[in-house]
Design a protein around this motif. Structure first.
Motif, PDB file in Angstrom:
ATOM      1  N   ALA A   1       0.824  -1.216   0.000  1.00 26.96           N
ATOM      2  CA  ALA A   1       0.000   0.000   0.000  1.00 26.96           C
ATOM      3  C   ALA A   1       0.859   1.268   0.000  1.00 26.96           C
ATOM      4  O   ALA A   1       0.504   2.263  -0.640  1.00 26.96           O
ATOM      5  CB  ALA A   1      -0.938  -0.001   1.209  1.00 26.96           C
TER       6      ALA A   1
ATOM      7  N   TYR B   1       3.858   1.615  -1.333  1.00 28.80           N
ATOM      8  CA  TYR B   1       4.307   1.800  -2.722  1.00 28.80           C
ATOM      9  C   TYR B   1       3.175   2.397  -3.549  1.00 28.80           C
ATOM     10  O   TYR B   1       3.387   3.242  -4.420  1.00 28.80           O
ATOM     11  CB  TYR B   1       4.764   0.472  -3.344  1.00 28.80           C
ATOM     12  CG  TYR B   1       6.256   0.272  -3.270  1.00 28.80           C
ATOM     13  CD1 TYR B   1       7.112   1.012  -4.064  1.00 28.80           C
ATOM     14  CD2 TYR B   1       6.814  -0.652  -2.391  1.00 28.80           C
ATOM     15  CE1 TYR B   1       8.479   0.850  -4.002  1.00 28.80           C
ATOM     16  CE2 TYR B   1       8.192  -0.827  -2.318  1.00 28.80           C
ATOM     17  CZ  TYR B   1       9.016  -0.073  -3.119  1.00 28.80           C
ATOM     18  OH  TYR B   1      10.369  -0.231  -3.044  1.00 28.80           O
ATOM     19  N   GLY B   2       1.959   1.919  -3.281  1.00 29.53           N
ATOM     20  CA  GLY B   2       0.806   2.430  -3.998  1.00 29.53           C
ATOM     21  C   GLY B   2       0.615   3.923  -3.758  1.00 29.53           C
ATOM     22  O   GLY B   2       0.415   4.691  -4.705  1.00 29.53           O
ATOM     23  N   TRP B   3       0.711   4.340  -2.511  1.00 25.12           N
ATOM     24  CA  TRP B   3       0.510   5.759  -2.207  1.00 25.12           C
ATOM     25  C   TRP B   3       1.583   6.620  -2.873  1.00 25.12           C
ATOM     26  O   TRP B   3       1.277   7.702  -3.416  1.00 25.12           O
ATOM     27  CB  TRP B   3       0.502   5.986  -0.683  1.00 25.12           C
ATOM     28  CG  TRP B   3       0.398   7.449  -0.334  1.00 25.12           C
ATOM     29  CD1 TRP B   3      -0.697   8.249  -0.459  1.00 25.12           C
ATOM     30  CD2 TRP B   3       1.459   8.283   0.162  1.00 25.12           C
ATOM     31  NE1 TRP B   3      -0.391   9.521  -0.074  1.00 25.12           N
ATOM     32  CE2 TRP B   3       0.922   9.571   0.318  1.00 25.12           C
ATOM     33  CE3 TRP B   3       2.797   8.053   0.495  1.00 25.12           C
ATOM     34  CZ2 TRP B   3       1.693  10.636   0.789  1.00 25.12           C
ATOM     35  CZ3 TRP B   3       3.561   9.105   0.965  1.00 25.12           C
ATOM     36  CH2 TRP B   3       3.004  10.392   1.101  1.00 25.12           C
TER      37      TRP B   3
ATOM     38  N   GLY C   1       3.055   5.899  -5.611  1.00 22.98           N
ATOM     39  CA  GLY C   1       2.641   5.897  -7.019  1.00 22.98           C
ATOM     40  C   GLY C   1       1.514   6.887  -7.260  1.00 22.98           C
ATOM     41  O   GLY C   1       1.504   7.607  -8.265  1.00 22.98           O
ATOM     42  N   PHE C   2       0.566   6.935  -6.316  1.00 24.19           N
ATOM     43  CA  PHE C   2      -0.536   7.911  -6.413  1.00 24.19           C
ATOM     44  C   PHE C   2       0.029   9.331  -6.454  1.00 24.19           C
ATOM     45  O   PHE C   2      -0.326  10.139  -7.320  1.00 24.19           O
ATOM     46  CB  PHE C   2      -1.483   7.750  -5.216  1.00 24.19           C
ATOM     47  CG  PHE C   2      -2.741   8.577  -5.333  1.00 24.19           C
ATOM     48  CD1 PHE C   2      -3.930   7.981  -5.713  1.00 24.19           C
ATOM     49  CD2 PHE C   2      -2.745   9.939  -5.084  1.00 24.19           C
ATOM     50  CE1 PHE C   2      -5.107   8.729  -5.841  1.00 24.19           C
ATOM     51  CE2 PHE C   2      -3.899  10.702  -5.212  1.00 24.19           C
ATOM     52  CZ  PHE C   2      -5.083  10.096  -5.591  1.00 24.19           C
TER      53      PHE C   2
END
Lengths: 209, 209
Positions: A147, A149-151, A153-154
């Protein structure tokens, strides 16, 4: 007292950053760089070995500058506010260096493995700084790992889209990123209650923004 | 009835996808590709012009396959469920083609401008599919534009991190992505109430996952 003249290595790095941001790797010559920097041709080889050497060094310099801005200690102790300040500084720096940021993210001037490593390291350090501020338990669980890494990326992708248009204020954009961080962490807490993150800190993170 | 033999162009594309996923662009030769495909050396030039030609075509083929899976019409009419099905299919496809996905995202085998365009188009189409399902008002506001790029960035980056470890079930990963979509859209609605997105649809999107 006279101003201190920037050293020639510095002048070369600045010139290289500007040129590699404007043109593809293959379309920039060593002569272009030394002319722009106003120094002798041989100095690229002297300081950096090759064109690829100065390319990697100029990307590394940009990553180091970003890191220095982001990690400057905040003036107050409140963790929620300190996090907000760090994220807002990071975003302000990216806006000021939008062209270089785009180059780092898109790798449009030659996908260099070494540059890729510089970017990946920078990304994960950003996530780690946030998790340190939040006092997460170690080892970091796989849900939080994915998550965060996801943030990041966001943040990077929405920032590139925002920079294209700048159709709403940066303050508001930063608030969106902070609110999405709180949402990301709440989602992780639901998936895995053993993160160590205090949900009340997330409330304050979101409210204060 | 005999099985239909894949045509030689197809065999070449499959071989190229596999090789470019394993090795950097410069470390793959035309002979490597034709040997792997079991066809004559001259066929790469015949079908694709050059090594770069087959490289771009193999990336394009992967993007087309992903698009076809994602956009297959769902079996039911409920929009919240249809969205969930589309996102879960997309994620399942990325897991099955993890190596190619990594190559597309990281551009590790040569940052080709044409490949970059393929990836950027694919990203925005994904965001558009979601917004179409949600019946957003046009033109799309800048907050939604930036946030949807952000959500796609979240999906791609958290997926790469999840694929590294696969330490929790794909079902749960997909739920995280769906919940984050709802959170993203709620944040946008707060920033700009004129998106046309019905918050009740977001509740159902999240609940049903």
């Amino acid at each position: 007292m006279p101003a201190i003249a920037p050293d020639r290595r510095e002048l070369l790095l600045d010139a290289a950053q500007a040129l590699f941001a404007e043109r593809p790797f293959d379309a920039v010559s060593i002569a272009d760089i030394t002319q722009r920097a106003g120094v002798a041709f041989g100095l690229v080889a002297h300081y950096f070995g090759s064109k690829r050497g100065i390319y990697v060094a100029s990307m590394q310099a940009m990553a180091d500058q970003l890191r220095a801005v982001r990690d400057r200690p905040p003036e107050q102790d409140d963790m929620a506010i300190a996090l907000q300040v760090g994220i807002r500084r990071h975003i302000a720096y990216l806006e000021e260096h939008a062209v270089g940021f785009r180059v780092l993210m898109r790798g449009g001037i030659g996908a260099d493995e070494e540059v890729r490593q510089i970017v990946m390291k920078l990304r994960w350090e950003g996530a780690e700084r946030v998790m340190m501020a939040l006092n997460v338990n170690h080892p970091i669980g796989p849900e939080l790992y994915s998550a965060m890494y996801g943030w990041v990326g966001f943040l990077n992708e929405s920032m590139l889209a925002w920079l294209e248009q700048k159709a709403f204020p940066r303050e508001q954009f930063a608030t969106m990123i902070i609110v999405m961080l709180a949402a990301t962490l709440r989602t992780v807490i639901t998936m895995n209650p053993h993160t160590g993150i205090d949900p009340r800190l997330l409330d304050r993170l979101e409210l204060g923004s």
